[in-house]
Design an enzyme around this catalytic site. Sequence first.
Site, PDB file in Angstrom:
ATOM      1  CD  GLU A 127      32.691  73.932  21.639  1.00 20.04           C
ATOM      2  OE1 GLU A 127      32.081  73.273  20.554  1.00 20.04           O
ATOM      3  OE2 GLU A 127      33.164  73.176  22.529  1.00 20.04           O
TER       4      GLU A 127
ATOM      5  CG  ASP B 293      23.680  75.243   9.554  1.00 17.84           C
ATOM      6  OD1 ASP B 293      23.642  74.066  10.004  1.00 17.84           O
ATOM      7  OD2 ASP B 293      22.853  76.083   9.060  1.00 17.84           O
TER       8      ASP B 293
ATOM      9  CE  LYS C 290      18.971  72.743  15.539  1.00 22.30           C
ATOM     10  NZ  LYS C 290      18.561  72.426  14.356  1.00 22.30           N
TER      11      LYS C 290
ATOM     12  CE  LYS D 256      23.332  72.071  16.521  1.00 20.35           C
ATOM     13  NZ  LYS D 256      23.125  72.037  14.954  1.00 20.35           N
TER      14      LYS D 256
ATOM     15  CB  CYS E 134      16.687  90.403 -22.008  1.00 19.48           C
ATOM     16  SG  CYS E 134      17.219  91.674 -23.424  1.00 19.48           S
TER      17      CYS E 134
ATOM     18  CB  CYS F 284      14.639  93.770 -22.032  1.00 22.90           C
ATOM     19  SG  CYS F 284      15.691  94.277 -21.029  1.00 22.90           S
TER      20      CYS F 284
ATOM     21  CE1 TYR G 192      31.776  68.563  16.860  1.00 24.18           C
ATOM     22  CE2 TYR G 192      31.844  70.773  15.375  1.00 24.18           C
ATOM     23  CZ  TYR G 192      31.405  69.489  15.825  1.00 24.18           C
ATOM     24  OH  TYR G 192      30.658  68.583  14.860  1.00 24.18           O
TER      25      TYR G 192
ATOM     26  CB  CYS H 152      20.504  94.141 -23.662  1.00 25.35           C
ATOM     27  SG  CYS H 152      19.754  94.391 -22.055  1.00 25.35           S
TER      28      CYS H 152
ATOM     29  CB  CYS I 165      17.041  96.548 -24.521  1.00 24.69           C
ATOM     30  SG  CYS I 165      16.893  94.820 -24.724  1.00 24.69           S
TER      31      CYS I 165
HETATM   32  N1  NAD Z   1      15.083  71.082   6.879  1.00 26.38           N
HETATM   33  C1  NAD Z   1      15.200  70.109   6.892  1.00 26.38           C
HETATM   34  O1  NAD Z   1      14.520  69.251   6.041  1.00 26.38           O
HETATM   35  C2  NAD Z   1      15.937  69.177   7.688  1.00 26.38           C
HETATM   36  C3  NAD Z   1      15.929  67.826   7.729  1.00 26.38           C
HETATM   37  C4  NAD Z   1      16.809  67.228   8.529  1.00 26.38           C
HETATM   38  C5  NAD Z   1      17.442  67.785   9.438  1.00 26.38           C
HETATM   39  N2  NAD Z   1      17.411  69.033   9.780  1.00 26.38           N
HETATM   40  C6  NAD Z   1      17.859  69.751  10.805  1.00 26.38           C
HETATM   41  O2  NAD Z   1      19.214  69.314  11.102  1.00 26.38           O
HETATM   42  C7  NAD Z   1      19.011  68.920  12.536  1.00 26.38           C
HETATM   43  C8  NAD Z   1      19.468  67.455  13.004  1.00 26.38           C
HETATM   44  O3  NAD Z   1      20.653  67.622  12.495  1.00 26.38           O
HETATM   45  P1  NAD Z   1      21.920  66.630  13.328  1.00 26.38           P
HETATM   46  O4  NAD Z   1      21.526  65.409  13.652  1.00 26.38           O
HETATM   47  O5  NAD Z   1      23.096  67.233  12.707  1.00 26.38           O
HETATM   48  O6  NAD Z   1      21.752  67.518  14.805  1.00 26.38           O
HETATM   49  P2  NAD Z   1      21.761  68.946  15.227  1.00 26.38           P
HETATM   50  O7  NAD Z   1      22.273  70.043  14.116  1.00 26.38           O
HETATM   51  O8  NAD Z   1      20.783  69.134  15.818  1.00 26.38           O
HETATM   52  O9  NAD Z   1      23.337  68.976  16.092  1.00 26.38           O
HETATM   53  C9  NAD Z   1      24.454  67.900  16.105  1.00 26.38           C
HETATM   54  C10 NAD Z   1      25.272  68.512  15.258  1.00 26.38           C
HETATM   55  O10 NAD Z   1      25.888  69.691  15.206  1.00 26.38           O
HETATM   56  C11 NAD Z   1      27.002  69.794  14.967  1.00 26.38           C
HETATM   57  N3  NAD Z   1      27.566  70.924  15.682  1.00 26.38           N
HETATM   58  C12 NAD Z   1      28.257  72.309  15.353  1.00 26.38           C
HETATM   59  N4  NAD Z   1      28.788  72.751  16.074  1.00 26.38           N
HETATM   60  C13 NAD Z   1      28.920  71.950  17.063  1.00 26.38           C
HETATM   61  C14 NAD Z   1      29.660  72.181  18.346  1.00 26.38           C
HETATM   62  N5  NAD Z   1      30.315  73.325  18.822  1.00 26.38           N
HETATM   63  N6  NAD Z   1      29.654  71.078  18.966  1.00 26.38           N
HETATM   64  C15 NAD Z   1      29.098  70.067  19.017  1.00 26.38           C
HETATM   65  N7  NAD Z   1      28.478  69.578  17.690  1.00 26.38           N
HETATM   66  C16 NAD Z   1      28.394  70.750  16.842  1.00 26.38           C
HETATM   67  C17 NAD Z   1      27.724  68.697  14.727  1.00 26.38           C
HETATM   68  O11 NAD Z   1      27.780  68.375  13.279  1.00 26.38           O
HETATM   69  C18 NAD Z   1      26.822  67.846  15.236  1.00 26.38           C
HETATM   70  O12 NAD Z   1      26.640  66.342  14.567  1.00 26.38           O
HETATM   71  C19 NAD Z   1      17.606  69.022  13.086  1.00 26.38           C
HETATM   72  O13 NAD Z   1      17.226  69.718  14.279  1.00 26.38           O
HETATM   73  C20 NAD Z   1      16.955  70.029  11.779  1.00 26.38           C
HETATM   74  O14 NAD Z   1      17.017  71.392  12.174  1.00 26.38           O
HETATM   75  C21 NAD Z   1      16.445  69.676   8.885  1.00 26.38           C
HETATM   76 ZN    ZN Z   2      17.454  93.851 -22.824  1.00 28.88          ZN
END
Ligand code: NAD
Ligand code: ZN
Length: 689
Positions: free
Chosen positions: A111, A115, A310, A113, A422, A404, A223, A428, A407
Amino acid sequence: MSPQDRIQELTAQLNYYNDQYYQHSQSVIDDFTFDKLLAELQSLEKQYPEFTLPDSPTLRVGGTISKEFPTVYHRFPMLSLGNTYSEADLTEFDARVRKGLNGEVYEYICEQKFDGVALSMTYENGLLVQGATRGDGVRGDDITNNIRTIRTVPLRISAESLPALFEVRGEGFLPLAEFERINKEREDIGEPLLANPRNAASGTFKQQDSAAVAKRRLDCYLYSFLSDESVFSTHEESLMQMAKWGFNVSPTWEKCADIDAVMAYIAKWETKRFSLPLNTDGIVIKVNRYDQQRELGYTAKSPRWAIAYKYKTVAATTTLNSVSYQVGRTGAVTPVAHLTPVLLAGTVVKRASLHNANEIARLGIMLGDTVFVEKGGEIIPKITGVDLEQRTDAVQPIAYPTHCPACGTELVRREKEAHFYCTNEKHCPPQRQARFEHFIQRRAMNIESLGEGKIELLIDRGLVDSPADLYELTNEKLLGLQKTYPAAPVVHEDGAEEPGKTRTVKFGQKTVNNILSAIERSKAQSFANVLFALGIRYVGTTTADRLVDYFGSIDALMAAPLDTLSGVPDVGPRIAESAYLWFQDEENKRYIDRLRAAGLTFISEKKEVAQESESLVGKTFLYTGTFANFSREALEERIAANGGRLLSGVSKKLNYLIVGENAGPSKVQKAQQLNVTQLSEDEFIAMLG
Ligand SMILES: NC(=O)c1ccc[n+]([C@@H]2O[C@H](COP(=O)([O-])OP(=O)(O)OC[C@H]3O[C@@H](n4cnc5c(N)ncnc54)[C@H](O)[C@@H]3O)[C@@H](O)[C@H]2O)c1
Ligand SMILES: [Zn+2]
């Protein structure tokens, strides 16, 4: 640094990032770096388990629960997913699965992932009774009212084979188009832009006011299906059946016979994913059969039968050739980078936003530099850094303009703001042009037949300077106007440029008729529309509605002292001050006088509700008590908006009595006597369809 110190440092750092990410919907660093640091901590803790801290981020599943919402316990824990950025790790994962299943045949489901934010929804007897966030995996936030605003989440579902109690899980997200729309609107009224769709979605789900949540059209892809009864024997069946039942399942999943097929799926979606309506950051691979999932089991944090792959961010290097400066409607100056065209995730990139002067300073970027450009899910790619090794003596500093570019007015920087402005708001040229575009949009005066370069031509010919001039246009002034505009060059994948087609704007009789009648019709636009059309900084459509509800007329609004303004619901001191100062300005006062003389609406009539559906047509309603999802006004609005009619008392003409908490006993009794159908709040919601 000793391993112990490093463990301490990483723990503190990652806990901070987690808190920002899950509690405050902010990414302080990018996911790849976050995951790298987490992996470093994990491997250090493995080597030196004695130094693992009790609050180590490796011990728990992401987020925690917040104080603002009631806490709910998950019937089944909501886990995270193991994740990797390498194909070698996937091969290892496959080997572990094969070993765990002792030579049984197995298949995978791949599937996207998505975001966004993990959501859980519980249905009891077909009715959505609870929606929650993942929280710490065991307990989450009860955000049922917010989840109910997602149009693709059924509030009621009826099918014979459904268990009495079940749970579905999925990813709540803000579609890219919606994200762009919101940001366009925010830019229009001078609000800072939302950083990215994921954080925007997560922030939206955490809002207390579900009416505000409903304005942002969130969506959710499901999902997973969970129940104590065994309804399915494979994940595949569950996905197909959920879709048939009316849940929103993305059709992007595929069954893969082996890990090679998984790799092919990954390769196929590497760039194709950018055409999806939402951001994705990888692929989720799941063992298909439930009995095999059970055999493989779980670690404390994640299932052993699934893994997330990822994608690394797609980046390219190119040269920064020049920077130009755009002036927006509110006067904010935005630098735009002009790049040597480069192919990035299937599209040619030649421009990137640099946001503001701070961003240029942060990147330390110079003209002639080799820069990294990245494609997130957003439409405009961004510059993420400079390749200092490639820097030559020929680079030049970027001279940020002091005046600017359009203008010549000296730019100013307001306190605490990243942009330079500006201040020549009315004259402007780009600000004036944008002011017209704001004025004619559908949600303002709805004169969109003046779009696509026609305004530009009217300004060019000196026919209009202020939107008030539109009301003095005549057939004679417009008929026959014509201008040909040179068009932007077309850039090909190899960087070659070709002159684009020119564009001709022409005012024939039909066009003129359309324009003049749209201008005439605009006089009937509501006061709220007119107020929004004025283009007061920070006054978006919602604020305009609130101000109109509160004051009822432009005279009352203009006479209001600052204190009164900031006391209006949902109008904070910042908006109040902006509106207050706007109405003090003499030129603005004259502008309003002219619009008033032209016949525009400056007084509110009885609130009209936009039609949502015809699901209640021909039915009469009355309510009693209070409701979890609606104020009285909101309930009345829903009835009207869906074609129903509200009655003032229980009579034979009444079809439905909606009964809330603390309902009036006399109404209920009388309804019983007259055999009037009584509805619970949920039943009423279900009728809305
Ligand atoms: N940038 C930052 O400051 C920061 C901080 C914390 C976490 N993160 C990110 O978040 C991630 C951790 O987050 P997480 O614990 O949610 O885990 P994750 O993002 O690694 O994966 C788990 C999540 O994936 C999602 N998901 C999306 N599609 C899905 C699918 N088809 N089937 C099942 N699940 C699906 C679900 O919400 C599930 O909870 C880290 O790996 C990091 O990349 C970033
Ligand atoms: Zn201007």
